[in-house]
Motif scaffolding. Structure first.
Motif, PDB file in Angstrom:
ATOM      1  N   TYR A  13       0.828  -1.208   0.000  1.00 31.18           N
ATOM      2  CA  TYR A  13       0.000   0.000   0.000  1.00 31.18           C
ATOM      3  C   TYR A  13       0.863   1.259   0.000  1.00 31.18           C
ATOM      4  O   TYR A  13       0.486   2.259  -0.602  1.00 31.18           O
ATOM      5  CB  TYR A  13      -0.995  -0.017   1.165  1.00 31.18           C
ATOM      6  N   CYS A  22      -3.497   4.750  -4.879  1.00 30.68           N
ATOM      7  CA  CYS A  22      -4.322   4.394  -3.710  1.00 30.68           C
ATOM      8  C   CYS A  22      -4.489   5.628  -2.833  1.00 30.68           C
ATOM      9  O   CYS A  22      -3.475   6.115  -2.363  1.00 30.68           O
ATOM     10  CB  CYS A  22      -3.656   3.326  -2.853  1.00 30.68           C
ATOM     11  N   ASP A  65      -7.588   4.589   2.117  1.00 27.54           N
ATOM     12  CA  ASP A  65      -8.066   3.410   1.401  1.00 27.54           C
ATOM     13  C   ASP A  65      -9.219   2.754   2.159  1.00 27.54           C
ATOM     14  O   ASP A  65      -9.449   3.016   3.341  1.00 27.54           O
ATOM     15  CB  ASP A  65      -6.936   2.382   1.266  1.00 27.54           C
ATOM     16  N   HIS A 390      -4.592  -6.016  -3.862  1.00 26.36           N
ATOM     17  CA  HIS A 390      -5.368  -4.874  -4.348  1.00 26.36           C
ATOM     18  C   HIS A 390      -6.761  -5.356  -4.714  1.00 26.36           C
ATOM     19  O   HIS A 390      -6.985  -6.538  -4.927  1.00 26.36           O
ATOM     20  CB  HIS A 390      -4.682  -4.248  -5.575  1.00 26.36           C
ATOM     21  N   GLU A 410      -8.938   0.440  -3.235  1.00 24.28           N
ATOM     22  CA  GLU A 410      -8.522   1.689  -3.884  1.00 24.28           C
ATOM     23  C   GLU A 410      -9.694   2.589  -4.263  1.00 24.28           C
ATOM     24  O   GLU A 410      -9.530   3.789  -4.453  1.00 24.28           O
ATOM     25  CB  GLU A 410      -7.753   1.413  -5.189  1.00 24.28           C
TER      26      GLU A 410
END
Length: 437
Positions: A13, A22, A65, A390, A410
């Motif tokens: 991340y 993100c 996020d 993700h 995201e």
């Protein structure tokens, strides 16, 4: 072991943030986007699932996020149902009214108790939301969901209302997940590791809280006999093992095993079994079939650390609680890491990171992987299709409307509607084909 997963994710991340991917801040979509020729809204790969709407993280009042998600159905009057998504984010929890699924209303955000964290987890009991996080000193927030009845939705582009908690439980610092048995009124806080004055980590295992009075949560006991529990499901057992009929049983996903624990007597908790399995990398989470005879388990690191990159769902026969058996593994066509899964009736809803929401027909689960088939999917992460962390974190498939909400790390909240008629037709077709053989 857990810190390894957490470090891997934090690295992923951090890189994603550095690249500006993100969060993505795609504009929200407040209208139906049907799945046509395998695409929804022109960019999302799909099959037998339409998008009702999409709400960006920014529009939910977050600067970070997304992570976990859960749902709540309010019944303000007999026969009246209102549906809400409860959306976990790095900096808090958003409440989104989705009774009209094509026009979601963001009602507000409950900010994190302490710092930001990639990990937040939510469950609901007696019209209250119980929220935990990996943020240091966070404890458990309790929020009275009935307050949402009078909440004014934020106009898109305007600041989102900030709620305050109604109660707080401070016997833990950080917690990885929360499990609630709605039939008994107990919450099980799992994966608590940070020590300090007044904190009871329970060796990272089950930290049991009586939430029968939601605004007065009371510490009950610990069970850390098998160390760290990453996630669990606790039920009043009604499966085939008659010895334990009516007992409160926790199925715990403990990093390297499926561990079954009898928690009926909170002062005398008994481990019934602790079962490892082939190619275990990280026993992450799982769910029971409605009849409590089988379970599906997801291993979060096997696609990264073994040669098989396709998503592997492990099928378990748990008819004997003292000797569960991993009897088969369903391999997806997709190369992706699996995350949370839930089962409703004869369908399993898997949030598989880069591959999005995948729905499996498990009508004939007992026959093994060859009899399991994927009947629908919706990929919330068109920009990623790698074995990485993700895309979809989790889903909630228990609304009576049949809508399913998915939280994309995201992008934010997706309100989806599986085409149940098409799914039933596929199931019928398979059933008939079997009968002919």
């Amino acid at each position: 072991h857990m810190p390894v997963v957490m470090k891997l994710k934090e690295k992923a991340y951090a890189e994603c943030h550095a690249e500006g991917k993100c969060p993505m801040n795609e504009p929200s979509i407040r209208n139906l986007s049907p799945c046509i020729d395998g695409k929804s809204a022109g960019q999302y790969d799909c099959h037998n699932i339409d998008m009702q709407a999409y709400v960006s993280l920014t529009d939910m009042g977050s600067g970070g996020d997304g992570n976990d998600i859960w749902g709540w159905t309010d019944e303000p009057a007999p026969g009246v149902r209102r549906e809400y998504a409860i959306v976990g984010m790095e900096d808090g929890t958003a409440f989104v009214h989705i009774t009209n699924p094509n026009e979601p209303e963001v009602l507000g955000i409950l900010p994190t108790k302490t710092g930001w964290s990639m990990w937040r987890d939510i469950k609901v009991y007696k019209n209250h939301a119980f929220i935990v996080s990996e943020a240091t000193g966070h404890g458990m927030q309790v929020f009275n969901l009935l307050r949402l009845r009078n909440a004014e939705p934020a106009e898109p582009g305007w600041p989102v209302w900030r709620f305050t908690e109604d109660a707080h439980y401070s016997w833990v610092s950080n917690t990885h997940n929360i499990v609630i048995n709605e039939d008994t009124g107990y919450a099980y806080l799992v994966g608590s590791t940070r020590t300090g004055s007044g904190y009871v980590t329970c060796n990272g295992g089950l930290h049991i809280v009586d939430i029968s009075e939601p605004l007065q949560p009371k510490f009950t006991n610990c069970y850390g006999g098998d160390g760290y529990t990453h996630d669990a499901q606790c039920v009043v057992y009604h499966g085939p093992d008659a010895r334990y009929s009516g007992h409160e049983i926790c199925f715990a996903y403990n990093e390297n095993t499926l561990t079954v624990v009898d928690v009926t007597n909170k002062n005398d908790i008994v481990m019934l079994s602790r079962t490892p399995y082939l190619d275990v990398s990280y026993s992450h989470q799982g769910w029971l079939t409605e009849d409590h005879a089988y379970a599906i388990l997801n291993d979060e690191l096997d696609e990264m650390y073994t040669s098989e990159k396709r998503t592997r769902s492990l099928l378990w026969d748990v008819k004997n609680l003292e000797a569960p058996v991993h009897y088969s593994s369903f391999l997806s066509t997709e190369r992706s890491v699996d995350h949370n899964l839930y089962i409703r009736d004869d369908l399993a809803y898997e949030a598989n990171y880069c591959a999005g929401l995948r729905i499996l027909d498990i009508t004939r689960l007992q026959e093994g992987a060859a009899s399991v088939t994927e009947v629908a999917y919706f990929d919330v992460a068109p920009d990623w299709n790698t074995v990485s962390f993700h895309g979809s974190w989790s889903s909630y498939p228990y609304f009576e409307s049949g809508n399913v909400v998915v939280n994309s790390i995201e992008r934010g909240l997706f309100v989806l509607k599986p085409n149940y008629e098409a799914i039933r037709a596929l199931q019928e077709q398979r059933h008939n084909a079997t009968r002919l053989h």
